[in-house]
Write a protein that holds these residues in place. Structure first.
Motif, PDB file in Angstrom:
ATOM      1  N   GLU A 111       7.547  -9.021 -11.979  1.00  0.00           N
ATOM      2  CA  GLU A 111       8.202  -7.715 -11.983  1.00  0.00           C
ATOM      3  C   GLU A 111       8.065  -6.935 -13.285  1.00  0.00           C
ATOM      4  O   GLU A 111       7.919  -5.718 -13.275  1.00  0.00           O
ATOM      5  N   THR A 112       8.134  -7.640 -14.418  1.00  0.00           N
ATOM      6  CA  THR A 112       8.175  -6.917 -15.689  1.00  0.00           C
ATOM      7  C   THR A 112       6.791  -6.483 -16.161  1.00  0.00           C
ATOM      8  O   THR A 112       6.682  -5.694 -17.100  1.00  0.00           O
ATOM      9  N   LEU A 113       5.741  -6.974 -15.528  1.00  0.00           N
ATOM     10  CA  LEU A 113       4.389  -6.533 -15.878  1.00  0.00           C
ATOM     11  C   LEU A 113       4.143  -5.123 -15.367  1.00  0.00           C
ATOM     12  O   LEU A 113       4.498  -4.809 -14.224  1.00  0.00           O
ATOM     13  N   PRO A 114       3.527  -4.260 -16.153  1.00  0.00           N
ATOM     14  CA  PRO A 114       3.060  -2.985 -15.593  1.00  0.00           C
ATOM     15  C   PRO A 114       2.119  -3.275 -14.428  1.00  0.00           C
ATOM     16  O   PRO A 114       1.347  -4.244 -14.462  1.00  0.00           O
ATOM     17  N   PHE A 115       2.178  -2.450 -13.394  1.00  0.00           N
ATOM     18  CA  PHE A 115       1.366  -2.717 -12.213  1.00  0.00           C
ATOM     19  C   PHE A 115      -0.110  -2.878 -12.571  1.00  0.00           C
ATOM     20  O   PHE A 115      -0.800  -3.761 -12.062  1.00  0.00           O
ATOM     21  N   GLU A 116      -0.590  -2.035 -13.462  1.00  0.00           N
ATOM     22  CA  GLU A 116      -2.011  -2.048 -13.804  1.00  0.00           C
ATOM     23  C   GLU A 116      -2.435  -3.315 -14.553  1.00  0.00           C
ATOM     24  O   GLU A 116      -3.633  -3.592 -14.663  1.00  0.00           O
ATOM     25  N   GLU A 117      -1.463  -4.089 -15.051  1.00  0.00           N
ATOM     26  CA  GLU A 117      -1.790  -5.326 -15.756  1.00  0.00           C
ATOM     27  C   GLU A 117      -1.733  -6.557 -14.846  1.00  0.00           C
ATOM     28  O   GLU A 117      -2.062  -7.662 -15.272  1.00  0.00           O
ATOM     29  N   VAL A 118      -1.327  -6.371 -13.593  1.00  0.00           N
ATOM     30  CA  VAL A 118      -1.320  -7.475 -12.631  1.00  0.00           C
ATOM     31  C   VAL A 118      -2.768  -7.821 -12.297  1.00  0.00           C
ATOM     32  O   VAL A 118      -3.571  -6.936 -11.981  1.00  0.00           O
ATOM     33  N   THR A 119      -3.111  -9.101 -12.357  1.00  0.00           N
ATOM     34  CA  THR A 119      -4.513  -9.501 -12.218  1.00  0.00           C
ATOM     35  C   THR A 119      -5.116  -9.089 -10.881  1.00  0.00           C
ATOM     36  O   THR A 119      -6.323  -8.851 -10.793  1.00  0.00           O
ATOM     37  N   TYR A 120      -4.291  -9.013  -9.839  1.00  0.00           N
ATOM     38  CA  TYR A 120      -4.833  -8.652  -8.529  1.00  0.00           C
ATOM     39  C   TYR A 120      -4.436  -7.227  -8.105  1.00  0.00           C
ATOM     40  O   TYR A 120      -4.439  -6.905  -6.911  1.00  0.00           O
ATOM     41  N   TRP A 121      -4.137  -6.367  -9.083  1.00  0.00           N
ATOM     42  CA  TRP A 121      -3.691  -5.017  -8.741  1.00  0.00           C
ATOM     43  C   TRP A 121      -4.758  -4.223  -7.988  1.00  0.00           C
ATOM     44  O   TRP A 121      -4.457  -3.473  -7.057  1.00  0.00           O
ATOM     45  N   ASP A 122      -6.015  -4.377  -8.339  1.00  0.00           N
ATOM     46  CA  ASP A 122      -7.076  -3.649  -7.636  1.00  0.00           C
ATOM     47  C   ASP A 122      -7.097  -4.028  -6.154  1.00  0.00           C
ATOM     48  O   ASP A 122      -7.201  -3.156  -5.285  1.00  0.00           O
ATOM     49  N   GLU A 123      -7.007  -5.342  -5.880  1.00  0.00           N
ATOM     50  CA  GLU A 123      -6.986  -5.766  -4.476  1.00  0.00           C
ATOM     51  C   GLU A 123      -5.706  -5.309  -3.787  1.00  0.00           C
ATOM     52  O   GLU A 123      -5.715  -4.920  -2.616  1.00  0.00           O
ATOM     53  N   MET A 124      -4.598  -5.327  -4.523  1.00  0.00           N
ATOM     54  CA  MET A 124      -3.329  -4.878  -3.948  1.00  0.00           C
ATOM     55  C   MET A 124      -3.411  -3.410  -3.536  1.00  0.00           C
ATOM     56  O   MET A 124      -2.938  -3.024  -2.454  1.00  0.00           O
ATOM     57  N   GLN A 125      -4.028  -2.580  -4.351  1.00  0.00           N
ATOM     58  CA  GLN A 125      -4.175  -1.170  -4.010  1.00  0.00           C
ATOM     59  C   GLN A 125      -5.034  -0.995  -2.757  1.00  0.00           C
ATOM     60  O   GLN A 125      -4.747  -0.150  -1.901  1.00  0.00           O
ATOM     61  N   LYS A 126      -6.083  -1.785  -2.652  1.00  0.00           N
ATOM     62  CA  LYS A 126      -6.928  -1.717  -1.458  1.00  0.00           C
ATOM     63  C   LYS A 126      -6.141  -2.111  -0.214  1.00  0.00           C
ATOM     64  O   LYS A 126      -6.282  -1.496   0.857  1.00  0.00           O
ATOM     65  N   ILE A 127      -5.305  -3.136  -0.353  1.00  0.00           N
ATOM     66  CA  ILE A 127      -4.498  -3.583   0.781  1.00  0.00           C
ATOM     67  C   ILE A 127      -3.507  -2.499   1.189  1.00  0.00           C
ATOM     68  O   ILE A 127      -3.330  -2.208   2.388  1.00  0.00           O
ATOM     69  N   LEU A 128      -2.848  -1.884   0.213  1.00  0.00           N
ATOM     70  CA  LEU A 128      -1.887  -0.831   0.527  1.00  0.00           C
ATOM     71  C   LEU A 128      -2.579   0.338   1.230  1.00  0.00           C
ATOM     72  O   LEU A 128      -2.056   0.886   2.208  1.00  0.00           O
ATOM     73  N   ASP A 129      -3.743   0.726   0.754  1.00  0.00           N
ATOM     74  CA  ASP A 129      -4.491   1.793   1.421  1.00  0.00           C
ATOM     75  C   ASP A 129      -4.897   1.374   2.833  1.00  0.00           C
ATOM     76  O   ASP A 129      -4.840   2.173   3.779  1.00  0.00           O
ATOM     77  N   TRP A 130      -5.294   0.127   2.975  1.00  0.00           N
ATOM     78  CA  TRP A 130      -5.701  -0.414   4.276  1.00  0.00           C
ATOM     79  C   TRP A 130      -4.565  -0.365   5.290  1.00  0.00           C
ATOM     80  O   TRP A 130      -4.796  -0.152   6.490  1.00  0.00           O
TER      81      TRP A 130
END
Length: 308
Positions: A111-130
């Motif tokens: 939770e305390t990590l900025p979203f952009e620093e989460v190691t799987y944030w790129d994949e998470m964004q793709k999933i949300l768009d999907w």
């Protein structure tokens, strides 16, 4: 109708013992109906426990539901065996060509990590768009809700000075909502998080409506009608002992932690906590499943109009 899950999933026997009707894969194929397809993107470290919590709620419906377990492909789980993941989970890359009536995205201990620093944030964004094109309705929980509402609407999260931890009274702000059908005006929900989203930021987004709120803990549940999304910032799915498990884990590790608010009887951690939120957890998920059933296309391939 029962929930359909893999015959060998550890949650299977526990659900049967609790009276949740569970159907084997063999029996399901004999029924001439289309089960609702529900996906669970499980980001929690203890995946087996989370599977049980979510399956328990999704399975408490007269409809037949087929639950698919999904994981992030680019992230290696530390607390769940590789055998379990390989036996019961598919990566998002493996399911991304499928359509789902409903999709649950869980919390994650980051939770305390900025979203952009989460190691799987790129994949998470793709999933949300999907989810906009391959999912009819999405239930986002805790960190999953904060990630989704940030991705879609830029609503920020704020780090708290101390952990929001315990069982807190909440108010029903939308008694006519299909998702709150049968809810009391006042009810209790478990809270366990280090961050929060704020009403003032949510109110700036016209597409969002606040359905549940606590005077002490703030916003709990938000609806986005156009996107068929729910954002649940707390843990209505928790077991009776979930907060105790977290409390004793930190105590035993020497991590500073306050006793969870209004949880242990008489504030005595030696006493067994009582579950005062179970009925509303079932109501929320039951209402969500029912709304999906009422509105999803019968033909799965018709799911997918892009929502803005």
């Amino acid at each position: 109708m029962p929930i359909k899950i893999p015959d060998r999933l550890p949650a299977f026997d526990t659900l049967v013992q609790e009276g949740v009707r569970v159907m084997t894969e063999t029996a399901a194929v004999r029924q001439d109906i289309r089960p609702l397809q529900i996906g669970l993107l499980n980001l929690m470290p203890n995946k087996i426990k989370t599977e049980l919590q979510m399956a328990r709620l999704v399975g408490a419906t007269p409809l037949q539901v087929e639950l698919s377990l999904v994981r992030i492909g680019g992230h290696k789980a530390k607390n769940t065996s590789e055998d379990h993941l390989l036996s019961f989970y598919e990566t998002w890359e493996e399911v991304k060509d499928r359509k789902f009536d409903g999709f649950i995205i869980t919390g994650a201990p980051i939770e305390t990590l900025p979203f952009e620093e989460v190691t799987y944030w790129d994949e998470m964004q793709k999933i949300l768009d999907w989810t906009q094109t391959n999912v009819h309705s999405t239930m986002n929980v805790c960190w999953g809700a904060m990630a989704a509402i940030y991705h879609f609407h830029g609503v920020p999260k704020y780090e708290l000075k101390e952990k929001a931890f315990g069982v807190y009274r909440h108010r029903n702000l939308a008694p006519s909502s299909v998702y709150l059908n049968g809810f009391s005006d006042d009810f209790q929900v478990p809270v366990s998080r280090w961050t929060e989203v704020r009403r003032t930021d949510i109110e700036k987004v016209s597409e969002l409506a606040i359905l549940m709120e606590s005077d002490e803990m703030g916003v709990c549940l938000v609806q986005e009608e156009a996107g068929k999304r729910l954002y649940m910032f707390n843990h209505v799915e928790y077991d009776s002992t979930s907060l105790a498990d977290e409390y004793f884990r930190d105590v035993n590790a020497g991590v500073p932690i306050k006793m969870p608010h209004d949880y242990f009887p008489h504030n005595d951690p030696e006493l067994t906590p009582q579950n005062r939120w179970r009925s509303h957890a079932h109501l929320l998920f039951g209402n969500w499943i029912n709304e999906i059933y009422q509105t999803t296309p019968y033909e799965l391939e018709k799911i997918g109009a892009v929502r803005v």
